[in-house]
Structure formats: structure tokens, C-alpha cells
Design an enzyme around this catalytic site. Structure first.
Site, PDB file in Angstrom:
ATOM      1  N   SER A  30     -65.792 101.203 -65.768  1.00 51.81           N
ATOM      2  CA  SER A  30     -64.475 100.554 -65.711  1.00 51.81           C
ATOM      3  C   SER A  30     -64.451  99.192 -66.408  1.00 51.81           C
ATOM      4  O   SER A  30     -63.404  98.555 -66.482  1.00 51.81           O
ATOM      5  CB  SER A  30     -64.050 100.373 -64.255  1.00 51.81           C
ATOM      6  OG  SER A  30     -64.868  99.422 -63.607  1.00 51.81           O
ATOM      7  N   THR A  47     -62.062  97.822 -62.409  1.00 52.17           N
ATOM      8  CA  THR A  47     -61.958  96.513 -63.053  1.00 52.17           C
ATOM      9  C   THR A  47     -62.857  95.624 -62.226  1.00 52.17           C
ATOM     10  O   THR A  47     -63.180  95.968 -61.094  1.00 52.17           O
ATOM     11  CB  THR A  47     -60.496  95.996 -62.934  1.00 52.17           C
ATOM     12  OG1 THR A  47     -59.657  96.765 -63.793  1.00 52.17           O
ATOM     13  CG2 THR A  47     -60.342  94.534 -63.293  1.00 52.17           C
ATOM     14  N   THR A 102     -62.005  94.153 -67.718  1.00 46.92           N
ATOM     15  CA  THR A 102     -61.775  95.594 -67.533  1.00 46.92           C
ATOM     16  C   THR A 102     -61.779  96.341 -68.856  1.00 46.92           C
ATOM     17  O   THR A 102     -61.544  95.737 -69.923  1.00 46.92           O
ATOM     18  CB  THR A 102     -60.404  95.822 -66.853  1.00 46.92           C
ATOM     19  OG1 THR A 102     -60.281  97.185 -66.458  1.00 46.92           O
ATOM     20  CG2 THR A 102     -59.251  95.480 -67.768  1.00 46.92           C
ATOM     21  N   ARG A 142     -52.145 100.071 -75.199  1.00 53.06           N
ATOM     22  CA  ARG A 142     -51.715  99.678 -73.842  1.00 53.06           C
ATOM     23  C   ARG A 142     -52.589  98.525 -73.332  1.00 53.06           C
ATOM     24  O   ARG A 142     -53.798  98.513 -73.477  1.00 53.06           O
ATOM     25  CB  ARG A 142     -51.841 100.873 -72.902  1.00 53.06           C
ATOM     26  CG  ARG A 142     -51.448 100.605 -71.447  1.00 53.06           C
ATOM     27  CD  ARG A 142     -52.642 100.246 -70.585  1.00 53.06           C
ATOM     28  NE  ARG A 142     -52.296 100.171 -69.167  1.00 53.06           N
ATOM     29  CZ  ARG A 142     -53.110  99.711 -68.231  1.00 53.06           C
ATOM     30  NH1 ARG A 142     -54.311  99.268 -68.529  1.00 53.06           N
ATOM     31  NH2 ARG A 142     -52.731  99.682 -66.977  1.00 53.06           N
ATOM     32  N   VAL A 143     -51.916  97.524 -72.744  1.00 54.19           N
ATOM     33  CA  VAL A 143     -52.620  96.400 -72.124  1.00 54.19           C
ATOM     34  C   VAL A 143     -52.181  96.360 -70.664  1.00 54.19           C
ATOM     35  O   VAL A 143     -50.994  96.506 -70.357  1.00 54.19           O
ATOM     36  CB  VAL A 143     -52.264  95.075 -72.847  1.00 54.19           C
ATOM     37  CG1 VAL A 143     -52.715  93.874 -72.039  1.00 54.19           C
ATOM     38  CG2 VAL A 143     -52.892  95.057 -74.236  1.00 54.19           C
ATOM     39  N   GLY A 144     -53.126  96.181 -69.768  1.00 58.81           N
ATOM     40  CA  GLY A 144     -52.806  96.151 -68.342  1.00 58.81           C
ATOM     41  C   GLY A 144     -52.626  94.751 -67.812  1.00 58.81           C
ATOM     42  O   GLY A 144     -52.337  93.806 -68.559  1.00 58.81           O
ATOM     43  N   ASP A 145     -52.812  94.601 -66.515  1.00 58.01           N
ATOM     44  CA  ASP A 145     -52.601  93.314 -65.852  1.00 58.01           C
ATOM     45  C   ASP A 145     -53.768  92.344 -66.050  1.00 58.01           C
ATOM     46  O   ASP A 145     -53.582  91.129 -65.994  1.00 58.01           O
ATOM     47  CB  ASP A 145     -52.394  93.533 -64.343  1.00 58.01           C
ATOM     48  CG  ASP A 145     -53.544  94.305 -63.710  1.00 58.01           C
ATOM     49  OD1 ASP A 145     -54.156  95.161 -64.381  1.00 58.01           O
ATOM     50  OD2 ASP A 145     -53.852  94.045 -62.530  1.00 58.01           O
ATOM     51  N   THR A 174     -56.987  94.393 -58.920  1.00 58.49           N
ATOM     52  CA  THR A 174     -57.464  95.594 -59.611  1.00 58.49           C
ATOM     53  C   THR A 174     -56.547  96.746 -59.188  1.00 58.49           C
ATOM     54  O   THR A 174     -55.832  96.637 -58.196  1.00 58.49           O
ATOM     55  CB  THR A 174     -58.922  95.940 -59.249  1.00 58.49           C
ATOM     56  OG1 THR A 174     -59.016  96.195 -57.846  1.00 58.49           O
ATOM     57  CG2 THR A 174     -59.878  94.808 -59.600  1.00 58.49           C
ATOM     58  N   GLY A 175     -56.610  97.830 -59.935  1.00 56.91           N
ATOM     59  CA  GLY A 175     -55.742  98.967 -59.622  1.00 56.91           C
ATOM     60  C   GLY A 175     -54.676  99.126 -60.688  1.00 56.91           C
ATOM     61  O   GLY A 175     -54.840  98.634 -61.815  1.00 56.91           O
ATOM     62  N   GLY A 205     -52.304  98.540 -63.146  1.00 56.41           N
ATOM     63  CA  GLY A 205     -51.882  97.298 -63.781  1.00 56.41           C
ATOM     64  C   GLY A 205     -50.377  97.180 -63.938  1.00 56.41           C
ATOM     65  O   GLY A 205     -49.806  96.091 -63.790  1.00 56.41           O
TER      66      GLY A 205
HETATM   67  N1  ASP Z   1     -55.955  96.917 -63.466  1.00 52.04           N
HETATM   68  C1  ASP Z   1     -56.566  97.635 -64.549  1.00 52.04           C
HETATM   69  C2  ASP Z   1     -55.527  97.911 -65.592  1.00 52.04           C
HETATM   70  O1  ASP Z   1     -54.416  98.296 -65.215  1.00 52.04           O
HETATM   71  C3  ASP Z   1     -57.180  98.929 -64.192  1.00 52.04           C
HETATM   72  C4  ASP Z   1     -57.876  99.034 -62.876  1.00 52.04           C
HETATM   73  O2  ASP Z   1     -58.136  98.053 -62.215  1.00 52.04           O
HETATM   74  O3  ASP Z   1     -58.179 100.154 -62.489  1.00 52.04           O
HETATM   75  O4  ASP Z   1     -55.813  97.822 -66.746  1.00 52.04           O
END
Ligand code: ASP
Length: 340
Positions: free
Chosen positions: A79, A194, A212, A222-225, A245-246, A248
Site C-alpha cells: 500500500s 496507506t 501511499t 487519480r490522486v487521493g487524500d 487512511t481509507g 480518499g
Molecule cells: N487514502 C488512500 C487513497 O485514497 C488509500 C488508502 O488509504 O487505502 O489514496
């Protein structure tokens, strides 16, 4: 004792004199004696390193990044960093963000290829530029200017996972897995992950870092949080640090980490602040494709928080764990959960 009386009277002074602005309570300014750190469950070693480094005098933001480094280098953690799961085209792209409470500065990189330690590149963005966020090719060129070595980040294990996803995620394309040549195989469950480290030193200075490889098999670009300030990581040196985490997308639309810090600023304990921000995530989740058959979010979000005085906590939508390092030593313990 004398310090306590002083801090209480200073607090009442602030509350009674700042008319109209007294809607929030300043968290107690108890002087913290031992550095502390909180992290996602893959960060047990990270919190130990971060606290050890802070005890040696390393600033919290650098200590958080040093804690994250072995996780970024670990091919078994799919991850983060080297060995991270790739995007839909099989390319590993990394996101990271750092923030330093004392200076109020931050740095971040997104969609960075071929460099396994994006949180270290984010630190360089913070210290060597007037910018906060560099993305894609510009981030890669910047990293190379600073001597980071380019390398292939896709491990055999991650490549096999990606191929399995390519072969099994849809019935309506021409990719077929060996198992599917009988009946349609089991649905591939996407892994998420993450690492976030929130760190507070003995003076109450705060720093945070998040790193992450993002959502596995994401649409390229794609860009996450994680690299977005206020979403996957946020620090206010008067209050504390928070990260996530999780999923985004759910954290971005709620500006999750900023919200958690805001709730702590309003006087909430770290775990309660995380739970309050999770309730906001639930409130913002309306699209039926994102809800399970009980009307709850069909995804996971975790928040982690440390207050300036060293109080720390974590909460998730569904049962989860977090790593923490206090005077009591390193532990991985259950987070509070909004739902069973
Ligand atoms: N938060 C991360 C993202 O959305 C992914 C994750 O934590 O599983 O990029």
C-alpha cells in the site's frame, strides 16, 4: 502545580476577553513530558522510530518521515512505496504529504513515479521550494535534482495482483482468469492501505506525514487524500495533528484531517474528534452506489489524531486498529468504531 494554575487562568482569560471568538476552547496547555506518535496499523515500527528520533531532538515532521521510511522500502507492504499496487495500467504512482507545525509549512507530491520514498521528496518540497504540491513529471524531475534514484517500483507480487485484477474485475471484457474458464470467479476485493504518522515532541510541537501508493488499480492520474493538505494530513501547532487512511474520495470531500483538528480545537478529545469527522463522512455519503444494504458507507475510513498535550486517539467507520507509541511503549490497539 503553579504551571497548571497559570494555564487555567490564561485559558479563562482568553475565553472571557475574546468576546464573540469564545466559541472554541483552547486545549489545555499541559506541558508534555514524553514525545508520542500515532499511526495506521502498519506503522508499529514507524511510531517507535518517530519517538526515538524525537527523543534525540529530531523535529516531529522529520521524525514522522523517518518512521515511514522502512514501510516505504518494504516490498511486502503493498500500500506504500516500493511494492505498492499499481494503477489500472500497471504503473506504480505514489502520493505523500508532510506538514510542520512550528513553521506552518507543508510539502507534498502526487502521482510520483519511480521514487520509493515520496514522503522524503515532500520534505524537500517543503524546505527547498516556495510551493506546497508538485505532481507527476515535475515531481520526478524535482526528486532527481535532489539526488533521489529512479527505480522500478512494481514488484513481481504487485504485478501478479494487478494481473489478477485485470483478469477478474469485469465480465464484460476480453480478459479472463484461469479460474474463470470454468465459472465467473470470485469478485476481486480491492485492498486499501496507506501510512500516516502524527508526531508530537516533548515541547508540544507537532508534525505529520502521510504516504501511499493510493487506491489499487486506480484510473491513471487519480490522486487521493494522502497528498492533499487538510485531507490525509493536517497540523495546527496550537492544537495537534490528524491524518487519515481509507477511501480518499470520502476524506477529500469532507477535508477530513482539517475537520479532526478543528474538532480538537473546539475542545474535543482526539478519539471524539475522529468520530465526529467520521459522522461528517457518513453525512456526505449519499450516492446509493456508495452505501451498503443498511444504508451505511460501503467503504472504510480511519482517522488518527494527537493533541498538542500528547493525548492521542483514532477511530474508523468499521472496526480497525492503530499503532501508537507513548511512554508505555509501542502498541497496536483497537480504534473506536462508528459501526460494528
Ligand atoms: N487514502 C488512500 C487513497 O485514497 C488509500 C488508502 O488509504 O487505502 O489514496
Amino acid at each position: 502545580m503553579r504551571g497548571m494554575v497559570q494555564s487555567v487562568s490564561r485559558r479563562s482569560f482568553l475565553v472571557s476577553t475574546v468576546a464573540g471568538a469564545a466559541a472554541f476552547h483552547v486545549p489545555p496547555r499541559r506541558r508534555q513530558r514524553h514525545p508520542v506518535a500515532v499511526s495506521s496499523p502498519n506503522g508499529r515500527r514507524a511510531v517507535e522510530i518517530a519517538v526515538r528520533k524525537m527523543l534525540e531532538g529530531v523535529p516531529p515532521v522529520d521524525a514522522a518521515v523517518l518512521g515511514i521510511e522502512p514501510v516505504e522500502n518494504d516490498p511486502q507492504d503493498t500500500s506504500v512505496g516500493y511494492g505498492g499496487l499499481p494503477d489500472a495500467d500497471g504503473v506504480v504512482t505514489l502520493d505523500a504529504c508532510v506538514m510542520d507545525g512550528r513553521s506552518g509549512l507543508a510539502g507534498a507530491v502526487a502521482a510520483l513515479r519511480n521514487i520509493k520514498n515520496p514522503s522524503q521528496v515532500a520534505l524537500k518540497v517543503m524546505r527547498h521550494t516556495d510551493h506546497v504540491l508538485l505532481v507527476g513529471d515535475g515531481a520526478l524531475r524535482f526528486a532527481k535534482m535532489h539526488g533521489f534514484r529512479e527505480e522500478e517500483l512494481l514488484t513481481d507480487r504487485a504485478r501478479r495482483e494487478w494481473l489478477r485484477w485485470v483478469e477478474s474485475h469485469s465480465k464484460d471484457d476480453d480478459w479472463v482468469s484461469p479460474e474463470e474458464n470454468g465459472a465467473f470467479g470470485t469478485e476481486y476485493v480491492r485492498q486499501t492501505g496507506t501510512i500516516h504518522v502524527g508526531a508530537v515532541d516533548a515541547n508540544g510541537d507537532c508534525g505529520g506525514a502521510t504516504s501511499t501508493s493510493g487506491l489499487a488499480f486506480k484510473i491513471p492520474g487519480r490522486v487521493g487524500d494522502s497528498p492533499l493538505l487538510g485531507c490525509g494530513n493536517y497540523v495546527d501547532n496550537e492544537v495537534g495533528v490528524a491524518g487519515s487512511t481509507g477511501r480518499g474520495e470520502a476524506v477529500i470531500v469532507t477535508n477530513g484531517a482539517h475537520r479532526v483538528v478543528g474538532y480538537m480545537r473546539d475542545g474535543m478529545l482526539p478519539t471524539d474528534a475522529c468520530l465526529a469527522a467520521l459522522r461528517d463522512v457518513v453525512r456526505f455519503t449519499k450516492s446509493s452506489r456508495l452505501l451498503d444494504d443498511r444504508g451505511r458507507p460501503a467503504f472504510q475510513v480511519n482517522f488518527y489524531a494527537v493533541r498538542k498535550d500528547g493525548a492521542l486517539g483514532a477511530a474508523a467507520l468499521y472496526p480497525s486498529r492503530h499503532a501508537r507509541m507513548t511512554e508505555a511503549g509501542p502498541e497496536v490497539v483497537a480504534s473506536a468504531a462508528l459501526f460494528d
